[in-house]
Structures are given as structure tokens and as C-alpha cells.
Design a protein around this motif. Structure first.
Motif, PDB file in Angstrom:
ATOM      1  N   LEU A  98       1.394  -1.498   0.174  1.00  0.00           N
ATOM      2  CA  LEU A  98       0.102   0.386  -0.071  1.00  0.00           C
ATOM      3  C   LEU A  98       0.844   1.458   0.687  1.00  0.00           C
ATOM      4  N   PHE A  99       2.180   0.896   0.696  1.00  0.00           N
ATOM      5  CA  PHE A  99       3.362   2.331   0.546  1.00  0.00           C
ATOM      6  C   PHE A  99       4.305   2.622  -0.207  1.00  0.00           C
ATOM      7  N   GLU A 100       4.235   1.335  -1.164  1.00  0.00           N
ATOM      8  CA  GLU A 100       6.077   1.370  -2.106  1.00  0.00           C
ATOM      9  C   GLU A 100       5.834   2.569  -2.543  1.00  0.00           C
ATOM     10  N   PRO A 101       4.331   2.634  -3.555  1.00  0.00           N
ATOM     11  CA  PRO A 101       4.236   3.767  -4.312  1.00  0.00           C
ATOM     12  C   PRO A 101       4.116   4.996  -3.649  1.00  0.00           C
ATOM     13  N   LEU A 102       4.928   5.382  -2.344  1.00  0.00           N
ATOM     14  CA  LEU A 102       4.585   6.132  -1.257  1.00  0.00           C
ATOM     15  C   LEU A 102       6.173   6.771  -1.073  1.00  0.00           C
ATOM     16  N   GLY A 103       7.594   5.287  -1.482  1.00  0.00           N
ATOM     17  CA  GLY A 103       8.659   5.249  -0.679  1.00  0.00           C
ATOM     18  C   GLY A 103       8.784   4.556  -0.028  1.00  0.00           C
ATOM     19  N   PHE A 104       7.543   4.015   0.669  1.00  0.00           N
ATOM     20  CA  PHE A 104       7.935   3.228   2.098  1.00  0.00           C
ATOM     21  C   PHE A 104       9.503   1.835   1.434  1.00  0.00           C
ATOM     22  N   GLY A 105      10.043   1.472   1.700  1.00  0.00           N
ATOM     23  CA  GLY A 105      10.660   0.678   1.305  1.00  0.00           C
ATOM     24  C   GLY A 105      11.033   0.186  -0.329  1.00  0.00           C
ATOM     25  N   THR A 106      11.059   1.733  -0.612  1.00  0.00           N
ATOM     26  CA  THR A 106      11.277   1.991  -2.757  1.00  0.00           C
ATOM     27  C   THR A 106      12.532   2.805  -3.156  1.00  0.00           C
ATOM     28  N   THR A 107      12.501   3.966  -2.154  1.00  0.00           N
ATOM     29  CA  THR A 107      13.822   4.722  -2.390  1.00  0.00           C
ATOM     30  C   THR A 107      15.083   4.444  -2.397  1.00  0.00           C
ATOM     31  N   GLY A 108      15.729   5.318  -3.001  1.00  0.00           N
ATOM     32  CA  GLY A 108      16.873   5.221  -3.227  1.00  0.00           C
ATOM     33  C   GLY A 108      17.412   3.606  -4.100  1.00  0.00           C
ATOM     34  N   GLY A 109      18.362   3.737  -3.720  1.00  0.00           N
ATOM     35  CA  GLY A 109      19.331   2.042  -3.770  1.00  0.00           C
ATOM     36  C   GLY A 109      18.500   0.958  -3.128  1.00  0.00           C
ATOM     37  N   LYS A 110      19.569   0.148  -3.819  1.00  0.00           N
ATOM     38  CA  LYS A 110      19.311  -1.423  -2.671  1.00  0.00           C
ATOM     39  C   LYS A 110      19.724  -1.415  -1.191  1.00  0.00           C
ATOM     40  N   LEU A 111      20.171  -0.269  -1.278  1.00  0.00           N
ATOM     41  CA  LEU A 111      21.135  -0.530   0.157  1.00  0.00           C
ATOM     42  C   LEU A 111      20.116   0.638   0.569  1.00  0.00           C
ATOM     43  N   MET A 112      20.423   1.780   0.518  1.00  0.00           N
ATOM     44  CA  MET A 112      18.472   2.799   1.487  1.00  0.00           C
ATOM     45  C   MET A 112      17.689   1.706   1.522  1.00  0.00           C
ATOM     46  N   GLN A 113      17.375   1.363   1.106  1.00  0.00           N
ATOM     47  CA  GLN A 113      15.852   0.619   0.332  1.00  0.00           C
ATOM     48  C   GLN A 113      16.144  -1.183   1.508  1.00  0.00           C
ATOM     49  N   MET A 114      17.119  -1.675   2.124  1.00  0.00           N
ATOM     50  CA  MET A 114      17.144  -2.676   3.343  1.00  0.00           C
ATOM     51  C   MET A 114      17.369  -1.737   3.925  1.00  0.00           C
ATOM     52  N   LYS A 115      17.857  -0.636   4.697  1.00  0.00           N
ATOM     53  CA  LYS A 115      18.360  -0.433   5.844  1.00  0.00           C
ATOM     54  C   LYS A 115      16.888   0.385   6.460  1.00  0.00           C
ATOM     55  N   GLU A 116      15.993   0.268   5.763  1.00  0.00           N
ATOM     56  CA  GLU A 116      14.500   1.477   5.683  1.00  0.00           C
ATOM     57  C   GLU A 116      13.767   0.027   6.231  1.00  0.00           C
ATOM     58  N   VAL A 117      13.542  -0.642   5.633  1.00  0.00           N
ATOM     59  CA  VAL A 117      13.609  -1.988   5.647  1.00  0.00           C
ATOM     60  C   VAL A 117      13.553  -2.693   7.130  1.00  0.00           C
ATOM     61  N   ALA A 118      14.821  -2.523   7.530  1.00  0.00           N
ATOM     62  CA  ALA A 118      15.431  -3.217   8.629  1.00  0.00           C
ATOM     63  C   ALA A 118      15.365  -1.794  10.097  1.00  0.00           C
ATOM     64  N   ALA A 119      15.144  -1.157   9.316  1.00  0.00           N
ATOM     65  CA  ALA A 119      14.810   0.299  10.709  1.00  0.00           C
ATOM     66  C   ALA A 119      13.595   0.206  10.803  1.00  0.00           C
ATOM     67  N   PHE A 120      12.521  -0.114  10.052  1.00  0.00           N
ATOM     68  CA  PHE A 120      11.051  -0.436  10.831  1.00  0.00           C
ATOM     69  C   PHE A 120      11.325  -1.716  11.657  1.00  0.00           C
ATOM     70  N   LEU A 121      11.192  -2.595  10.721  1.00  0.00           N
ATOM     71  CA  LEU A 121      11.174  -3.910  11.811  1.00  0.00           C
ATOM     72  C   LEU A 121      12.207  -4.036  13.004  1.00  0.00           C
ATOM     73  N   GLY A 122      12.619  -2.627  12.389  1.00  0.00           N
ATOM     74  CA  GLY A 122      13.730  -2.880  14.204  1.00  0.00           C
ATOM     75  C   GLY A 122      13.019  -1.727  14.993  1.00  0.00           C
ATOM     76  N   HIS A 123      12.168  -1.368  14.867  1.00  0.00           N
ATOM     77  CA  HIS A 123      11.428  -0.305  15.839  1.00  0.00           C
ATOM     78  C   HIS A 123       9.758  -1.642  16.036  1.00  0.00           C
ATOM     79  N   VAL A 124       9.455  -2.454  14.907  1.00  0.00           N
ATOM     80  CA  VAL A 124       8.275  -3.737  15.287  1.00  0.00           C
ATOM     81  C   VAL A 124       9.062  -4.104  16.403  1.00  0.00           C
ATOM     82  N   GLY A 125       9.604  -5.042  15.810  1.00  0.00           N
ATOM     83  CA  GLY A 125      10.721  -5.920  16.721  1.00  0.00           C
ATOM     84  C   GLY A 125      10.659  -5.470  18.652  1.00  0.00           C
ATOM     85  N   SER A 126      11.320  -4.235  18.456  1.00  0.00           N
ATOM     86  CA  SER A 126      11.754  -3.839  19.781  1.00  0.00           C
ATOM     87  C   SER A 126      10.363  -4.178  20.403  1.00  0.00           C
ATOM     88  N   LYS A 127       9.438  -2.971  20.243  1.00  0.00           N
ATOM     89  CA  LYS A 127       7.410  -3.090  20.470  1.00  0.00           C
ATOM     90  C   LYS A 127       7.541  -4.189  20.510  1.00  0.00           C
TER      91      LYS A 127
END
Length: 321
Positions: A98-127
């Protein structure tokens, strides 16, 4: 007539099922491309639909697949977990679509995309973790153990919002979801954005994993205040700090996402456990996704230890003359 959250999201889930191959591979999509006013736009079907520049990049299922989700949340379905069988990869990918067309996990190159998914899930995992120091597999392996607050002390109904987000009789607005939602006004705002009646039915969040992930990604992508960046914008570098931000030691990166989501409850207090726990989950997920921890940036970018809160609960104390 009210439609249940499960029924409302079934259409989205069905599109994922139809878009995947028979062996469960969600990455096989064919991009449509067009140019509008000199800008390249793409549509990749179910996962990144709607003619967006972001859809011309890799989609999340291209670089983050089922086995990686299982590695990150390896203990979520153990018998002692509190949400056994609830969270799964398909729910996350369906929500993210629903949010990938808005840039979620699809912004920048592969490295930034992987980092964002890890960052988002890092918050999820900790909470949502029930891990502790000597837990099997280590304390960071227990993300997505919960989908709701187990022993709420109150119903989280704020009567101040009775005209905009009135509490529904009998409803309780305790913490639910992947980035737990609290209070009637937050359920109301998320429900409006996702077109689901969460104000009258907050329980939908703990009944449908796709919806729970959607609410979490919506929070990540949406500024709490119009004058501020979203966590997404702060992480991927779309946010340009003002002079006041710089003076407050707020910089784009993972630290700023903690500041925006939690403020002074974890930020501006040095290297406290509450903050370090979130950072540790992010770094752990980077490791499991094959990204060097050095890519998370220096201490002042990775953490919010010295950052002044974007939205302080109490006004700053100033010296009297």
C-alpha cells in the motif's frame, strides 16, 4: 453496514495471492514504464501499483523474502510467545504494498531500501518483543511476540477529542499492532487513513496482521505534525534539518526516527536502555539482512541520545533573568 477488517482486507490479500507464482514467490512482477513530463514512472502490479517513480526501483519482495522474515522473527511462534500464528511474511508484504508507491522500502538504491526495511522492523521488533537477557536465541530474536498489550491499566480514552474522535461505548484503546497504537485519537486517525472503522472497532488491529502492519507503516510514513518530517523522510534523507534542528542535534538517520516516534521517552537522556534496545534491534536486523552495521552511521546519527525532542511533553526550562 459495517464490514469487518478481515473482509475489507481480503481483496488486497487476494491480489497478492493472484500476483504471486504458485510456489509462493512474491518477487515476480513485470514493470510497466512511461514518461510524464520527462520523469520516468512505473507500475509493477500488486506490489507497487499506481504509476510512481518509486515503483521503478526494486520492490521489497525483490530484496526481502520469506526466509529473511523468518530469520528476523525466529521465535515469534514458539509456545511461550503471545501471538502464535498471527504475524507472517505475507501480511507484511501485503501491508507494505500500500505504501511502496509512496517510497516505503522503494526510496534510493538497494542499500537504502534494505536499511529502511531493517529500520522499520527494528522499531517493530523492539516494541513487540518478549525477549530478555537469557532468552533462547538471545533477547533480539523475540520480535513479534505480541500483537496487543497484555494487561492494560486503562481504556486510553481521552475525552478531549470527544468531538473529533469520540470514544465508542465499550471500546478500549490500549496498545495493539506492530507499532502499538494507543488512545482513541490515534485509532481514529489511523482508521481514517486506512479506511477502516478503528474508532468503533479498535479490536480489528489484533484480529488482522495485515491491518496491524498497515497501521504501523502508516505511522512510519506520516508526520505527527505537518511542520515535521515523517520517520520515513527523516530516515531516507528527504528531510532537511533547519538551523534549530541542527542546534537541537537532530540529524537525518535512525536516531531521528526514534525522536519522531517516541520523543523524550527515549531521546535526549544519553545512552539509556530504552533507546539502546531499539538501536540493538535495528543493528541485529541489519546483520541478518547482510548489511554492515557501519552503514547505520555514526553515534549521533544512529542514536538520539543527545537530541532535543521534536515534541516535548513538558516545555523546555529556561533560565530566569
Amino acid at each position: 453496514m459495517q464490514i469487518s477488517a478481515a473482509a475489507l482486507l481480503a481483496v488486497v490479500a487476494l491480489s497478492v495471492i493472484l500476483g504471486a507464482s504458485s510456489d509462493g514467490d512474491y518477487s515476480s512482477t513485470v514493470a510497466k514504464v512511461k514518461t510524464v513530463k520527462g520523469k520516468k514512472l512505473c507500475d509493477k502490479g500488486w506490489e507497487c501499483k499506481g504509476w510512481s517513480k518509486y515503483c521503478c526501483n526494486l520492490t521489497i519482495s525483490d530484496f526481502f523474502q520469506t526466509y529473511q522474515f523468518e530469520n528476523l522473527f525466529s521465535k515469534r511462534n514458539t509456545p511461550v510467545a503471545h501471538a502464535v500464528g498471527f504475524w507472517d511474511y505475507q501480511a507484511f508484504i501485503t501491508a507494505a504494498a500500500l505504501f511502496e508507491p509512496l517510497g516505503f522500502g522503494t526510496t534510493g538504491g538497494k542499500l537504502m531500501q534494505m536499511k529502511e526495511v531493517a529500520a522499520f522492523l527494528g522499531h517493530v521488533g523492539s516494541k513487540t518483543s518478549c525477549g530478555y537477557g537469557v532468552a533462547t536465541g538471545g533477547p533480539l530474536a523475540w520480535g513479534l511476540c505480541y500483537n496487543r498489550e497484555m494487561s492494560p491499566m486503562q481504556s486510553y480514552c481521552d475525552d478531549y477529542y470527544k468531538y473529533t474522535y469520540p470514544c465508542s461505548p465499550g471500546a478500549e484503546y490500549y496498545g495493539r499492532g506492530a507499532l502499538p497504537i494507543y488512545w482513541n485519537y490515534n485509532y481514529g486517525a489511523a482508521g481514517e487513513a486506512l479506511k477502516v472503522d478503528l474508532l468503533n472497532h479498535p479490536e480489528f488491529i489484533e484480529q488482522n496482521a495485515t491491518l496491524a502492519f498497515q497501521a504501523a507503516v502508516w505511522r512510519w510514513m506520516t508526520p505527527i505534525k505537518k511542520s515535521q518530517p515523517s520517520a520515513h523522510e527523516a530516515f531516507v534523507g528527504d528531510w532537511k534539518p533547519t538551523k534549530n534542528d541542527t542546534l537541537a542535534k537532530r540529524f537525518p538517520g535512525f536516531g531521528a526516527t526514534m525522536n519522531l516516534l517516541y520523543g523524550e521517552s527515549v531521546c535526549g537522556q544519553g545512552d539509556i536502555d530504552a533507546m539502546n534496545n531499539i538501536v540493538s534491534h535495528y543493528q541485529y536486523y541489519l546483520d541478518l539482512m547482510g548489511v554492515s552495521r557501519e552503514e547505520a552511521g555514526p553515534h549521533e546519527v544512529l542514536t538520539c541520545a543527545e537530541q532535543v525532542a521534536f515534541n516535548p511533553i513538558k516545555p523546555a526550562v529556561t533560565a530566569s533573568s
